[in-house]
Design a protein around this motif. Structure first.
Motif, PDB file in Angstrom:
ATOM      1  N   ASP A 186      72.626  74.549   2.841  1.00  0.00           N
ATOM      2  CA  ASP A 186      72.404  75.369   4.026  1.00  0.00           C
ATOM      3  C   ASP A 186      73.713  75.753   4.708  1.00  0.00           C
ATOM      4  O   ASP A 186      73.701  76.458   5.725  1.00  0.00           O
ATOM      5  N   LYS A 187      74.836  75.300   4.173  1.00  0.00           N
ATOM      6  CA  LYS A 187      76.133  75.547   4.794  1.00  0.00           C
ATOM      7  C   LYS A 187      76.773  76.807   4.234  1.00  0.00           C
ATOM      8  O   LYS A 187      76.787  77.029   3.020  1.00  0.00           O
ATOM      9  N   LEU A 188      77.309  77.648   5.122  1.00  0.00           N
ATOM     10  CA  LEU A 188      78.015  78.860   4.732  1.00  0.00           C
ATOM     11  C   LEU A 188      79.475  78.740   5.159  1.00  0.00           C
ATOM     12  O   LEU A 188      79.770  78.653   6.357  1.00  0.00           O
ATOM     13  N   ASP A 189      80.380  78.711   4.180  1.00  0.00           N
ATOM     14  CA  ASP A 189      81.818  78.660   4.465  1.00  0.00           C
ATOM     15  C   ASP A 189      82.409  80.046   4.282  1.00  0.00           C
ATOM     16  O   ASP A 189      82.358  80.619   3.182  1.00  0.00           O
ATOM     17  N   GLY A 190      82.967  80.600   5.340  1.00  0.00           N
ATOM     18  CA  GLY A 190      83.544  81.927   5.270  1.00  0.00           C
ATOM     19  C   GLY A 190      84.798  81.973   4.422  1.00  0.00           C
ATOM     20  O   GLY A 190      85.687  81.138   4.580  1.00  0.00           O
ATOM     21  N   LYS A 191      84.863  82.949   3.524  1.00  0.00           N
ATOM     22  CA  LYS A 191      86.065  83.173   2.713  1.00  0.00           C
ATOM     23  C   LYS A 191      86.834  84.391   3.206  1.00  0.00           C
ATOM     24  O   LYS A 191      88.050  84.377   3.277  1.00  0.00           O
ATOM     25  N   MET A 192      86.095  85.464   3.538  1.00  0.00           N
ATOM     26  CA  MET A 192      86.706  86.645   4.137  1.00  0.00           C
ATOM     27  C   MET A 192      85.729  87.235   5.135  1.00  0.00           C
ATOM     28  O   MET A 192      84.553  87.433   4.822  1.00  0.00           O
ATOM     29  N   LEU A 193      86.211  87.513   6.350  1.00  0.00           N
ATOM     30  CA  LEU A 193      85.390  88.106   7.395  1.00  0.00           C
ATOM     31  C   LEU A 193      86.013  89.443   7.776  1.00  0.00           C
ATOM     32  O   LEU A 193      87.152  89.500   8.253  1.00  0.00           O
ATOM     33  N   ALA A 194      85.258  90.520   7.523  1.00  0.00           N
ATOM     34  CA  ALA A 194      85.743  91.875   7.778  1.00  0.00           C
ATOM     35  C   ALA A 194      84.933  92.478   8.920  1.00  0.00           C
ATOM     36  O   ALA A 194      83.711  92.615   8.817  1.00  0.00           O
ATOM     37  N   VAL A 195      85.610  92.831  10.005  1.00  0.00           N
ATOM     38  CA  VAL A 195      84.952  93.309  11.222  1.00  0.00           C
ATOM     39  C   VAL A 195      85.295  94.779  11.444  1.00  0.00           C
ATOM     40  O   VAL A 195      86.468  95.182  11.355  1.00  0.00           O
ATOM     41  N   GLY A 196      84.276  95.589  11.729  1.00  0.00           N
ATOM     42  CA  GLY A 196      84.490  97.006  11.974  1.00  0.00           C
ATOM     43  C   GLY A 196      85.283  97.255  13.251  1.00  0.00           C
ATOM     44  O   GLY A 196      84.978  96.688  14.306  1.00  0.00           O
ATOM     45  N   LYS A 197      86.304  98.092  13.155  1.00  0.00           N
ATOM     46  CA  LYS A 197      87.157  98.419  14.303  1.00  0.00           C
ATOM     47  C   LYS A 197      86.587  99.615  15.049  1.00  0.00           C
ATOM     48  O   LYS A 197      86.102 100.573  14.430  1.00  0.00           O
TER      49      LYS A 197
END
Length: 226
Positions: free
Chosen positions: A208-219
């Motif tokens: 159930d664990k999600l480890d972020g590898k890349m987080l891309a956020v809209g500018k």
């Protein structure tokens, strides 16, 4: 001997089970609900709430770009539909510091088709590699000549043909239509995790664990198209 063999088989099964339980990479798309020093909570496009751990993640802005910035030698990622040639559904231009990220050609998720009316989701493949531009080429046809005064207008198709090379030997021919969203990654930090922003997250799922590898956020309100 029987006891030793039994233990050996049991150990092999345990190792096999551990290997099969290795974290799997997945993609999460949605809107940031909240964030703190250790995690970000995302309301997904499907309406679920997912919490992603961010301790080991890379962070990037996703900002608008254009076809003019897709030049020889640039490293890109592009989700595509169809074959011969494949048609780009979107293109991401990577900074040099991220060259080689996800290099190769492989299956991808069903994503929104911005190149067709209606914006339905379509099955896609992903190609990450280095660009070699190709001039658009069509069939030879009988022609006539008209000499006169020009009024400028856009081309009928406006698409750009690319050769994307990867893994030293592989390459794909990809047509990029003018409707395809073109974006660029810009390295950032976790300060970009603002509630209400659109996010695309690559995560490793372990139970159930999600480890972020890349987080891309809209500018500036952009929704990441990949």
């Amino acid at each position: 001997m029987t006891r030793i063999t039994t233990f050996a088989v049991a150990g092999l099964l345990a190792l096999t089970g551990a290997a099969s339980a290795a974290p799997q990479l997945e993609r999460v798309r949605g809107t940031i609900d909240s964030a703190d020093a250790n995690s970000v909570t995302i309301t997904t496009n499907e309406g679920k709430s997912e919490t992603v751990q961010i301790g080991g993640a890379k962070f990037v802005w996703v900002q608008k770009s254009s076809l003019d910035n897709i030049k020889d030698g640039v490293f890109i990622g592009t989700a595509t539909k169809g074959e011969n040639p494949m048609t780009a559904l979107e293109v991401v231009i990577f900074p040099d510091s991220m060259r080689g990220t996800g290099e190769g050609h492989y299956a991808w998720d069903a994503i929104t088709d911005h190149t067709a009316a209606g914006g339905a989701k379509v099955k896609s493949a992903m190609t990450n590699g280095t660009v070699k531009s190709e001039p658009s080429a069509g069939p030879k046809v009988k022609s006539a000549m008209t000499n006169g005064t020009v009024a400028r207008s856009s081309g009928a198709s406006g698409e750009k043909m690319l050769t994307v090379t990867y893994d030293k030997e592989g390459s794909k021919q990809i047509a990029v239509p003018p409707q395809a969203p073109i974006v660029a990654f810009e390295p950032a930090d976790k300060a970009i995790l603002k509630p209400g922003s659109k996010i695309f997250a690559v995560v490793a799922k372990d139970g159930d664990k999600l480890d972020g590898k890349m987080l891309a956020v809209g500018k500036d309100g952009l929704t990441p198209p990949m």
